[in-house]
Design an enzyme around this catalytic site. Sequence first.
Site, PDB file in Angstrom:
ATOM      1  N   TRP A  21      51.342  21.742 -49.086  1.00 22.74           N
ATOM      2  CA  TRP A  21      51.923  20.639 -48.325  1.00 22.74           C
ATOM      3  C   TRP A  21      52.820  19.768 -49.174  1.00 22.74           C
ATOM      4  O   TRP A  21      53.808  19.243 -48.716  1.00 22.74           O
ATOM      5  CB  TRP A  21      50.823  19.806 -47.670  1.00 22.74           C
ATOM      6  CG  TRP A  21      50.265  20.491 -46.468  1.00 22.74           C
ATOM      7  CD1 TRP A  21      48.986  20.906 -46.295  1.00 22.74           C
ATOM      8  CD2 TRP A  21      50.973  20.846 -45.277  1.00 22.74           C
ATOM      9  NE1 TRP A  21      48.860  21.501 -45.075  1.00 22.74           N
ATOM     10  CE2 TRP A  21      50.050  21.482 -44.426  1.00 22.74           C
ATOM     11  CE3 TRP A  21      52.295  20.698 -44.853  1.00 22.74           C
ATOM     12  CZ2 TRP A  21      50.401  21.955 -43.167  1.00 22.74           C
ATOM     13  CZ3 TRP A  21      52.652  21.173 -43.607  1.00 22.74           C
ATOM     14  CH2 TRP A  21      51.715  21.792 -42.786  1.00 22.74           C
ATOM     15  N   HIS A  26      59.514  18.112 -50.466  1.00 22.44           N
ATOM     16  CA  HIS A  26      60.703  18.526 -51.221  1.00 22.44           C
ATOM     17  C   HIS A  26      61.598  19.443 -50.389  1.00 22.44           C
ATOM     18  O   HIS A  26      62.825  19.346 -50.438  1.00 22.44           O
ATOM     19  CB  HIS A  26      60.279  19.234 -52.507  1.00 22.44           C
ATOM     20  CG  HIS A  26      59.805  18.280 -53.561  1.00 22.44           C
ATOM     21  ND1 HIS A  26      60.669  17.511 -54.296  1.00 22.44           N
ATOM     22  CD2 HIS A  26      58.564  17.944 -53.974  1.00 22.44           C
ATOM     23  CE1 HIS A  26      59.986  16.755 -55.131  1.00 22.44           C
ATOM     24  NE2 HIS A  26      58.699  16.985 -54.958  1.00 22.44           N
ATOM     25  N   ASP A  75      58.384  21.871 -60.054  1.00 22.40           N
ATOM     26  CA  ASP A  75      56.928  21.681 -60.148  1.00 22.40           C
ATOM     27  C   ASP A  75      56.256  22.917 -60.711  1.00 22.40           C
ATOM     28  O   ASP A  75      55.275  22.830 -61.439  1.00 22.40           O
ATOM     29  CB  ASP A  75      56.327  21.386 -58.763  1.00 22.40           C
ATOM     30  CG  ASP A  75      56.380  19.903 -58.419  1.00 22.40           C
ATOM     31  OD1 ASP A  75      56.506  19.083 -59.357  1.00 22.40           O
ATOM     32  OD2 ASP A  75      56.306  19.572 -57.218  1.00 22.40           O
ATOM     33  N   ARG A  78      56.628  22.971 -64.582  1.00 21.85           N
ATOM     34  CA  ARG A  78      56.358  21.784 -65.389  1.00 21.85           C
ATOM     35  C   ARG A  78      55.244  21.996 -66.412  1.00 21.85           C
ATOM     36  O   ARG A  78      55.171  21.285 -67.400  1.00 21.85           O
ATOM     37  CB  ARG A  78      56.112  20.544 -64.538  1.00 21.85           C
ATOM     38  CG  ARG A  78      54.891  20.584 -63.678  1.00 21.85           C
ATOM     39  CD  ARG A  78      54.897  19.431 -62.706  1.00 21.85           C
ATOM     40  NE  ARG A  78      54.565  18.153 -63.341  1.00 21.85           N
ATOM     41  CZ  ARG A  78      54.574  16.991 -62.703  1.00 21.85           C
ATOM     42  NH1 ARG A  78      54.920  16.936 -61.432  1.00 21.85           N
ATOM     43  NH2 ARG A  78      54.242  15.883 -63.309  1.00 21.85           N
ATOM     44  N   HIS A  88      59.637  13.732 -63.884  1.00 24.33           N
ATOM     45  CA  HIS A  88      59.384  13.629 -62.447  1.00 24.33           C
ATOM     46  C   HIS A  88      59.089  12.206 -61.988  1.00 24.33           C
ATOM     47  O   HIS A  88      58.911  11.971 -60.800  1.00 24.33           O
ATOM     48  CB  HIS A  88      58.212  14.529 -62.040  1.00 24.33           C
ATOM     49  CG  HIS A  88      58.478  16.006 -62.210  1.00 24.33           C
ATOM     50  ND1 HIS A  88      58.536  16.873 -61.151  1.00 24.33           N
ATOM     51  CD2 HIS A  88      58.728  16.750 -63.312  1.00 24.33           C
ATOM     52  CE1 HIS A  88      58.784  18.102 -61.595  1.00 24.33           C
ATOM     53  NE2 HIS A  88      58.904  18.054 -62.901  1.00 24.33           N
ATOM     54  N   HIS A 153      65.135  18.784 -56.805  1.00 21.14           N
ATOM     55  CA  HIS A 153      63.746  18.331 -56.867  1.00 21.14           C
ATOM     56  C   HIS A 153      63.619  16.844 -57.207  1.00 21.14           C
ATOM     57  O   HIS A 153      62.863  16.106 -56.570  1.00 21.14           O
ATOM     58  CB  HIS A 153      62.998  19.153 -57.920  1.00 21.14           C
ATOM     59  CG  HIS A 153      61.527  18.870 -57.946  1.00 21.14           C
ATOM     60  ND1 HIS A 153      60.630  19.510 -57.125  1.00 21.14           N
ATOM     61  CD2 HIS A 153      60.801  17.978 -58.672  1.00 21.14           C
ATOM     62  CE1 HIS A 153      59.410  19.038 -57.356  1.00 21.14           C
ATOM     63  NE2 HIS A 153      59.484  18.106 -58.294  1.00 21.14           N
ATOM     64  N   ASP A 157      61.559  13.556 -55.671  1.00 25.49           N
ATOM     65  CA  ASP A 157      60.575  12.730 -56.396  1.00 25.49           C
ATOM     66  C   ASP A 157      60.943  11.250 -56.351  1.00 25.49           C
ATOM     67  O   ASP A 157      60.089  10.388 -56.163  1.00 25.49           O
ATOM     68  CB  ASP A 157      60.486  13.175 -57.864  1.00 25.49           C
ATOM     69  CG  ASP A 157      59.644  14.434 -58.044  1.00 25.49           C
ATOM     70  OD1 ASP A 157      58.877  14.784 -57.129  1.00 25.49           O
ATOM     71  OD2 ASP A 157      59.760  15.068 -59.118  1.00 25.49           O
ATOM     72  N   HIS A 163      55.956   7.942 -57.417  1.00 28.89           N
ATOM     73  CA  HIS A 163      56.585   8.497 -58.612  1.00 28.89           C
ATOM     74  C   HIS A 163      57.301   7.410 -59.406  1.00 28.89           C
ATOM     75  O   HIS A 163      57.899   7.679 -60.438  1.00 28.89           O
ATOM     76  CB  HIS A 163      57.566   9.620 -58.248  1.00 28.89           C
ATOM     77  CG  HIS A 163      56.888  10.936 -57.995  1.00 28.89           C
ATOM     78  ND1 HIS A 163      57.052  12.045 -58.789  1.00 28.89           N
ATOM     79  CD2 HIS A 163      56.012  11.305 -57.034  1.00 28.89           C
ATOM     80  CE1 HIS A 163      56.320  13.046 -58.329  1.00 28.89           C
ATOM     81  NE2 HIS A 163      55.680  12.620 -57.255  1.00 28.89           N
ATOM     82  N   HIS A 186      47.888   9.281 -54.497  1.00 29.78           N
ATOM     83  CA  HIS A 186      49.151   9.978 -54.743  1.00 29.78           C
ATOM     84  C   HIS A 186      49.320  11.146 -53.773  1.00 29.78           C
ATOM     85  O   HIS A 186      50.388  11.355 -53.200  1.00 29.78           O
ATOM     86  CB  HIS A 186      49.190  10.477 -56.192  1.00 29.78           C
ATOM     87  CG  HIS A 186      50.525  11.014 -56.598  1.00 29.78           C
ATOM     88  ND1 HIS A 186      51.463  10.257 -57.265  1.00 29.78           N
ATOM     89  CD2 HIS A 186      51.103  12.227 -56.412  1.00 29.78           C
ATOM     90  CE1 HIS A 186      52.549  10.981 -57.467  1.00 29.78           C
ATOM     91  NE2 HIS A 186      52.363  12.190 -56.967  1.00 29.78           N
ATOM     92  N   ASP A 190      52.167  12.377 -51.256  1.00 30.42           N
ATOM     93  CA  ASP A 190      52.847  13.657 -51.481  1.00 30.42           C
ATOM     94  C   ASP A 190      52.725  14.551 -50.248  1.00 30.42           C
ATOM     95  O   ASP A 190      53.656  15.272 -49.913  1.00 30.42           O
ATOM     96  CB  ASP A 190      52.210  14.404 -52.663  1.00 30.42           C
ATOM     97  CG  ASP A 190      52.989  14.220 -53.958  1.00 30.42           C
ATOM     98  OD1 ASP A 190      54.045  13.570 -53.936  1.00 30.42           O
ATOM     99  OD2 ASP A 190      52.519  14.723 -54.991  1.00 30.42           O
TER     100      ASP A 190
END
Length: 369
Positions: A21, A26, A75, A78, A88, A153, A157, A163, A186, A190
Amino acid sequence: MRAFIVAVIVGLGSLPRAIAWGAAGHEIVATIAQSYLDPQVLNTVCSILSSDPSVDQVRGDGAPCYLSTVATWADKIRFRARWSAQLHFINGAGDHPPDDCRYPGPDGWQGKERANVLDAVHNVSSILTDFAQGSSSSGAPELAQEALKFLIHFIGDMHQPLHLTGRDRGGNSDKVHWDNRVTNLHSVWDSALIAKAIRLTPRNYTRPVALPTLESSFRDAIYDPYIRRIIWEGFGSDQVSGRWGSEADSWLECPSPESAVAAQWAPQEVLAAPRKPRPRSGPPLTSDSDVICPYGWTAPIHKLNCDVVWPPELDNPETHGRAPRREYLELDTPKYTGRIEKEWIVEKLLAQGGVRLAGILNYIFAPQQ
Ligand SMILES: *[C@@H]1O[C@H](CO)[C@@H](O)[C@H](O)[C@H]1NC(C)=O
Ligand SMILES: *[C@@H]1O[C@H](CO)[C@@H](O)[C@H](O)[C@H]1NC(C)=O
């Protein structure tokens, strides 16, 4: 196409829910951006991405590629590319929503200089600008492709308020309940809020709407109806005014000291911008230009942390994140989520991200006059 849909569903099923999800936000930003790209710019962008194995190349009269297929690449790398993890987000030193909002405050920013999402947007934009202008030093196609995937991306963010704050690792350490399940603050921003909005999208958006460039940007994803709704009801049409009315006209403006120049730029022009010489950017974080404006755009988004995102109840000893599990604060409530839904806060962030990503790409890759 059917096989593709099945593959997408199977793929979602085999991934941890949160990751699947988290990707939606994004991909939604990338899809909205694609629908606002000048057709020639879209071709250029797709040719930069074309050697990437994850990019869907479409034959026939569909779109030449889908930006959404690379929207979560940053992501995925990373952990391998550890240096990129800090790109990010950005944290103002001492920032402590909801009672003390600093973006930044007197102590400036936390962390290594230039290693944050605002500087990263400048970095990858200037790599792409050099590439577009054919300057050979930093013009390698592989570097441009990487920069483009990062840009797609990072603009996403930048539009997720958590973020932009370092408190409790951007809310990652704050356990909360969502529909009685344990998650963290968070993660609610997200993914949980977006997942719920997708689920509750009215059925009349499962059919195509009269917005051809939007429809051709879709690749049969689960969030397509939600995007239709955001664009249809958010921006309105010639007949009906949208929720955002004329406010959306200012989303591409830059409220920085250099914004005297920006005032001459109607957003519609930037969305299909002819190339004009721009002043070179100055030092990082003060280097917003009239077209690429990460600080100016994110300042009001950061403020949302104090206004809506950070529930003050998290600081009550009885309900904060270290309370016994059954006591975690429930956030899927009319008081918290109800307000976010009513004010279309998430929808606006997604739309702003999409429009701004399109504005930057249209500017950088505008066909030479
Ligand atoms: C700038 O972006 C390039 C391309 O992705 C990357 O290789 C480089 O490490 C970045 N530099 C900084 C300072 O973030
Ligand atoms: C879908 O229905 C809502 C009312 O529930 C309406 O406001 C909206 O305009 C409809 N959208 C389309 C595309 O017909």
